[in-house]
Design a protein around this motif. Structure first.
Motif, PDB file in Angstrom:
ATOM      1  N   ARG A  78      -7.506   7.641   6.438  1.00  8.46           N
ATOM      2  CA  ARG A  78      -8.402   8.799   6.291  1.00  8.46           C
ATOM      3  C   ARG A  78      -9.822   8.374   5.952  1.00  8.46           C
ATOM      4  NH1 ARG A  78      -4.199  12.814   3.043  1.00  8.46           N
ATOM      5  NH2 ARG A  78      -3.170  13.653   4.919  1.00  8.46           N
ATOM      6  N   ARG A 121       4.721  -1.110  -6.601  1.00 12.03           N
ATOM      7  CA  ARG A 121       3.347  -0.647  -6.784  1.00 12.03           C
ATOM      8  C   ARG A 121       2.539  -1.542  -7.719  1.00 12.03           C
ATOM      9  NH1 ARG A 121       3.819   0.677  -2.920  1.00 12.03           N
ATOM     10  NH2 ARG A 121       3.869   2.695  -1.864  1.00 12.03           N
ATOM     11  N   PRO A 163       3.026   4.520   1.886  1.00 11.33           N
ATOM     12  CA  PRO A 163       2.522   5.584   2.765  1.00 11.33           C
ATOM     13  C   PRO A 163       1.255   6.241   2.239  1.00 11.33           C
ATOM     14  CG  PRO A 163       4.564   6.233   1.659  1.00 11.33           C
ATOM     15  CD  PRO A 163       4.385   4.780   1.408  1.00 11.33           C
ATOM     16  N   GLU A 164       1.170   6.413   0.929  1.00 11.96           N
ATOM     17  CA  GLU A 164      -0.036   7.035   0.375  1.00 11.96           C
ATOM     18  C   GLU A 164      -1.240   6.130   0.549  1.00 11.96           C
ATOM     19  OE1 GLU A 164       2.664   6.318  -1.391  1.00 11.96           O
ATOM     20  OE2 GLU A 164       3.651   8.238  -1.797  1.00 11.96           O
ATOM     21  N   GLY A 165      -1.050   4.832   0.290  1.00 10.75           N
ATOM     22  CA  GLY A 165      -2.163   3.899   0.424  1.00 10.75           C
ATOM     23  C   GLY A 165      -2.636   3.751   1.854  1.00 10.75           C
ATOM     24  N   SER A 173       7.744   2.263  -1.070  1.00 12.39           N
ATOM     25  CA  SER A 173       7.254   2.997  -2.248  1.00 12.39           C
ATOM     26  C   SER A 173       7.688   2.364  -3.562  1.00 12.39           C
ATOM     27  CB  SER A 173       7.766   4.451  -2.197  1.00 12.39           C
ATOM     28  OG  SER A 173       7.329   5.104  -1.035  1.00 12.39           O
ATOM     29  N   LYS A 230       8.978   6.342   5.224  1.00 12.19           N
ATOM     30  CA  LYS A 230       9.789   7.075   4.239  1.00 12.19           C
ATOM     31  C   LYS A 230      10.783   6.184   3.510  1.00 12.19           C
ATOM     32  CE  LYS A 230      10.967   9.993   7.502  1.00 12.19           C
ATOM     33  NZ  LYS A 230       9.919   9.783   8.513  1.00 12.19           N
ATOM     34  N   ALA A 255       5.651  12.508   7.726  1.00  8.53           N
ATOM     35  CA  ALA A 255       5.118  11.425   6.890  1.00  8.53           C
ATOM     36  C   ALA A 255       5.791  10.109   7.281  1.00  8.53           C
ATOM     37  CB  ALA A 255       5.372  11.734   5.420  1.00  8.53           C
ATOM     38  N   HIS A 259       0.815  -1.217   0.000  1.00  5.99           N
ATOM     39  CA  HIS A 259       0.000   0.000   0.000  1.00  5.99           C
ATOM     40  C   HIS A 259       0.847   1.265   0.000  1.00  5.99           C
ATOM     41  CE1 HIS A 259      -3.962  -1.802   0.299  1.00  5.99           C
ATOM     42  NE2 HIS A 259      -3.523  -2.604   1.255  1.00  5.99           N
ATOM     43  N   THR A 303      -2.262   5.925   4.235  1.00  2.00           N
ATOM     44  CA  THR A 303      -2.892   7.194   4.616  1.00  2.00           C
ATOM     45  C   THR A 303      -4.314   7.275   4.076  1.00  2.00           C
ATOM     46  OG1 THR A 303      -0.748   8.317   4.683  1.00  2.00           O
ATOM     47  CG2 THR A 303      -2.700   9.704   4.482  1.00  2.00           C
ATOM     48  N   ALA A 304      -4.501   6.814   2.844  1.00  2.00           N
ATOM     49  CA  ALA A 304      -5.844   6.829   2.265  1.00  2.00           C
ATOM     50  C   ALA A 304      -6.785   5.915   3.046  1.00  2.00           C
ATOM     51  CB  ALA A 304      -5.786   6.415   0.801  1.00  2.00           C
TER      52      ALA A 304
END
Length: 942
Positions: free
Chosen positions: A354, A468, A346-348, A465, A460, A457, A344, A350-351
């Motif tokens: 949220r 994907r 960090p962006e996944g 990352s 890192k 964040a 996933h 976080t999504a």
């Protein structure tokens, strides 16, 4: 065997002709004759196992499918540390259901474990970044036991000399139950209250703060942390990892340590486990953190190489001075959780966090409009409302909607959302509360206070990352697996660890939703299939062992030891004998034994061994007599850790009983007894049973495991209590420990049947005696029974070779890697020796391949002894050989062919160790236990 025993023919390695050939080598006319020479007649069972007849694979799958159908997994919004989650299919297929991952062993041999070590390092890095703390271990058993370990960490590390530990009243109930169990024998007082109102920091050595609270309430803990630090006490957070994606990290809030569960990172609830707990702490405490730590070191060429760091902290070294008996982890589940984060990113994450929070906000607004305002204004994913006398009606209405809510007592209802929650689920909850509102956007952006919002964040490191696409992730997983040596490639002949076949049919039900998606605290009528499975397996284990009752709660062998000793302790206390605190332990015992005894407040008295490796009966009698008034128990492994059936086991039990003690028999070696002898019949009062050994649950690279205990009737009242209710004596977070892997052992027993189980034991003993007979002319067999036989394992003694050739047990272990083998158990129970256990699953051809490798290694040693190869420049001293050895000019005293392709190794099927010999001391001096940036690897290797 009959057609009905078709599975046993697949599980057991040797066929009839191979069995006959091996019997000829060992000098026994039949299997039964060999058993008569191995297992003392005084303990042999007189009748066959009274178990159901064997089923074929498909028949057993049909039967367990019917059990699964009796489970009714509903949408679970109970929370309490367990959440719905979506396992990425790429991880389900390529890791969870892949024998390259689940059949590997604990990475004590790092050169052939680089793949799983990297995956565990990913986990540690993930935990370190989420918690804001420098050091994380490679997982613990569950959140509750991790919290108990953190309490012990605080006692060791805090400056405060207080003898009490404070627990947040908003902690998960099962966590409080386990903490109370752990604290009571050690004389630590447990205080419970609101850390912002009731904490008197001067009176405690540490405090546990749930973050967010079990009720969902989110409070700023800084005042409590400051007060604790002023008093020299530890601040420990029990923190939800998904919440930490959005919340200020425990490290930034001043925590000394953090614990929690990573279950919601892609690992199904499974009615309670297994899941990977975590522990993280400050760098200053790295020498006292319990459990395993993966660290970065270098190999003999200076290249970066991973290994388990600080292994001298393990209880095998510290024994009765240990402060923890942890000897395992939840490696496979930690690997899953770390890879979930890598998938996933960090962006996944976080999504997901949220979205979960936004749904909870919307739920809160709707409940408020219905007159059920949440108790807390600040929260992440969990709400608690006061429903008063409407609570029962609302809970029932939710169940009618297919949803379980948490009954928090006193008219309070808890609701926890997760990544699987949809707007339709939120609407169904509203309907249960009497509403009909349609889902819409939440009018409020966040219920997380500004002071608790994460500013940095997380995740890192590039590993989170990089992968994907599924193509990239699939290849990454294959690359890691290819660096490892697991049971899907080769025999792993580990003494005392029983690396046998984990059949595909046994593993199949574990992934079924009816088993995987059940919340451990769901209403009992929704888990009837699980309960029936547990009852049936418990009955089978009672029949096999001769005990009267079984508790499935201990979720590791060490937990089983602890639970068994607690049962003995409770029994003595009930009779007014609480003063009985002496525990006799033979010198050859597993290191967890004295550590477990210390944890229940017992004093260890060591019983000597004879030169033949048996318990010194005169010493036992003398010490039992000396300590008769205070004798609590003996802990003994049978067959012994020296690999023999001691003839005096009944007499040992009688002596201890005559002096008022109880007999704890370590079940690690039950694989030599099933169908032949029963501990409950010859004098034992309690045993733990390693289901991840004898009963086919795979080792998973160092976990999961199960260590249920069997007891005689008089100890039944003192089995572990129910953690969900806070009942006394709970040792794990869930009532049945890690129940989602129990179908494996259930399937094994049903498919083997009574005859197959007994045949497996006989063949395990035959295989060990065959190896002993083949290798005795080359490596002395250190111990044997009264009639010259070993049990299911044997100890080879190469210690004299150090003087004659400069060769150590390490050299032999590393050279075996060049032959494509995992080494036997090294230096346990005898320093410098090798303990070999082939198991019944290995065919004669694989045993012969191993024996041939060992004989070839002995010939290489002889070449050193004869001067044909120099000390320090021979295939053993340079082993293992990696491809890097070919990158420079070859100037060694032996050929490339001998180094890389020793006798019996085909170039076509060659396993290539990914690194050369790892420098253990360098790794401990330069501890790096989170993924360094790639540009730092070169520096680490300098």
């Amino acid at each position: 065997m009959t057609e009905q025993n078709a599975f046993a023919r697949r599980h057991n390695g040797p066929d009839a002709s191979e069995t006959a050939a091996m019997l000829k080598v060992v000098g026994a006319p039949s299997l039964d004759a060999l058993m008569a020479e191995t297992v003392p007649a005084s303990i042999r069972v007189k009748t066959p196992l009274n178990l159901p007849a064997a089923l074929t694979e498909h028949e057993a799958l049909d039967e367990i499918r019917a059990l699964a159908a009796r489970n009714k997994p509903m949408i679970s919004l109970i929370g309490q540390g367990y959440h719905g989650t979506l396992t990425p299919p790429v991880l389900l297929r390529n890791v969870f259901e892949n024998p390259a991952w689940y059949t590997s062993y604990t990475p004590y041999q790092p050169e052939i474990s680089q793949g799983r070590l990297e995956a565990l390092l990913n986990f540690q890095t993930m935990i370190g970044e989420l918690t804001g703390l420098e050091i994380a271990n490679a997982s613990l058993l569950d959140e509750a036991t991790a919290a108990a370990e953190a309490m012990a960490l605080a006692k060791r590390g805090a400056k405060s000399k207080a003898n009490a530990f404070f627990v947040d009243s908003d902690v998960h109930p099962q966590t409080l139950a386990v903490i109370r169990t752990r604290a009571e024998p050690l004389g630590w007082e447990v205080l419970v209250g609101d850390p912002l109102k009731d904490l008197d920091a001067a009176k405690v050595f540490g405090a546990l703060i749930q973050y967010p609270g079990s009720s969902g309430a989110l409070r700023d803990p800084r005042p409590a942390v400051e007060a604790l630090h002023k008093a020299g006490a530890f601040a420990i957070f029990a923190a939800d990892p998904l919440a930490l994606v959005l919340l200020t990290s425990p490290g930034d809030l001043g925590a000394d340590a953090a614990v929690g569960s990573t279950q919601r990172f892609g690992v199904p609830m499974g009615w309670g486990g297994p899941h990977a707990a975590y522990m993280a702490t400050r760098d200053a405490h790295k020498r006292i953190i319990p459990g395993r730590i993966v660290g970065l070191s270098v190999d003999s060429r200076g290249a970066p190489a991973l290994r388990l760091a600080l292994q001298t902290r393990e209880q095998h070294i510290r024994r009765e001075k240990a402060t923890s008996n942890v000897c395992t982890a939840q490696a496979l589940l930690a690997i899953m959780a770390g890879l979930y984060a890598a998938w996933h990113g960090p962006e996944g994450l976080t999504a997901i966090a949220r979205r979960t929070h936004a749904l909870t906000l919307r739920l809160a607004e709707g409940l408020k409009a219905l007159g059920f305002a949440p108790e807390a204004d600040a929260f992440f994913d969990t709400l608690t409302v006061q429903a008063g006398d409407q609570a029962a009606q609302i809970l029932a209405a939710a169940r009618a909607e297919g949803i379980n809510l948490r009954d928090s007592g006193g008219g309070r209802i808890g609701i926890n959302l997760d990544e699987t929650t949809t707007p339709a689920v939120v609407e169904a909850v509203w309907r249960a509360f009497g509403g009909s509102e349609a889902f819409g956007a939440a009018p409020k952006a966040s219920a997380i206070p500004e002071a608790l919002r994460r500013q940095d964040a997380p995740l890192k490191h590039p590993v989170f990352s990089r992968y994907r696409s599924e193509t990239e992730m699939m290849r990454y997983l294959r690359k890691l697996a290819d660096r490892d040596l697991a049971l899907d490639r080769t025999m792993i002949p580990l003494g005392s660890c029983t690396m046998k076949l984990n059949a595909a049919a046994e593993m199949t039900p574990v992934s079924w939703p009816a088993f995987a998606n059940m919340h451990p605290y769901a209403p009992a009528d929704q888990a009837e299939g699980y309960r029936a499975l547990v009852d049936q397996l418990s009955a089978a284990l009672c029949e096999i062992t001769g005990y009267d009752a079984v508790s499935m709660q201990p979720n590791s062998g060490a937990q089983g030891e602890y639970a068994g000793l607690l049962a003995i302790r409770g029994y003595h206390a009930s009779r007014g004998d609480a003063h009985r605190k002496i525990c006799l332990i033979p010198a050859s015992a597993h290191g967890t034994n004295p550590a477990s005894a210390q944890m229940v407040g017992y004093e260890v008295v060591v019983v000597s061994s004879t030169p033949e490796g048996e318990v010194d009966m005169a010493d036992l009698a003398a010490k039992a007599e000396k300590h008769a008034a205070a004798l609590a128990a003996i802990m003994i492994t049978y067959p012994s850790t020296h690999g023999v059936f001691e003839e005096n086991i009944r007499q040992i039990c009688d002596i201890v009983h005559q002096h008022g003690g109880q007999v704890y028999l370590d079940g690690a070696n039950m694989n030599a007894q099933v169908g032949l002898s029963r501990p409950g019949d010859y004098g034992s009062d309690v045993s733990h049973l390693n289901l991840h050994k004898t009963f086919c649950i795979p080792h998973g690279g160092g976990g999961p495991g199960m260590g249920p205990i069997g007891v005689k009737a008089h100890l039944t009242p003192f089995l572990p209590g129910d953690p969900a209710t806070g009942q006394g004596g709970a040792v794990s977070a869930a009532a049945c420990g890690s129940p989602s892997i129990l179908p494996i052992s259930w399937m094994y027993c049903r498919m083997m049947g009574p005859d197959g189980l007994t045949e497996a034991t006989k063949l395990a003993i035959l295989n060990a005696n065959y190896i002993a007979a083949r290798l005795a002319p080359h490596f002395p067999v250190l111990y044997s029974g009264a009639k010259g036989r070993v049990a299911h394992e044997c100890i080879l003694d190469p210690r004299g070779l150090k003087e004659t050739a400069g060769v150590t047990v390490d050299d032999i272990a590393k050279r075996l890697m060049d032959f494509g083998f995992h080494a036997p158990t090294m230096s346990f129970p005898v320093a410098g020796a090798l303990m070999v256990e082939p198991t019944e699953s290995e065919a004669k051809s694989e045993l012969d391949r191993f024996c041939a490798a060992m004989i070839a290694i002995r010939e290489e040693i002889r070449a050193v002894e004869d001067g044909r190869l120099p000390k320090g420049d021979n295939p053993l001293s340079h082993a293992p050989h990696s491809a890097a050895d070919l990158q420079e000019g070859w100037n060694r005293a032996y050929s490339i062919a001998q180094g890389f392709f020793p006798a019996g190794v085909s170039p076509q099927d060659k396993y290539w160790p990914p690194v050369n010999r790892v420098d253990n001391a360098h790794g401990d001096r330069n501890l790096i236990c989170s993924c360094p940036p790639l540009e730092d690897y070169a520096q680490a290797a300098e």
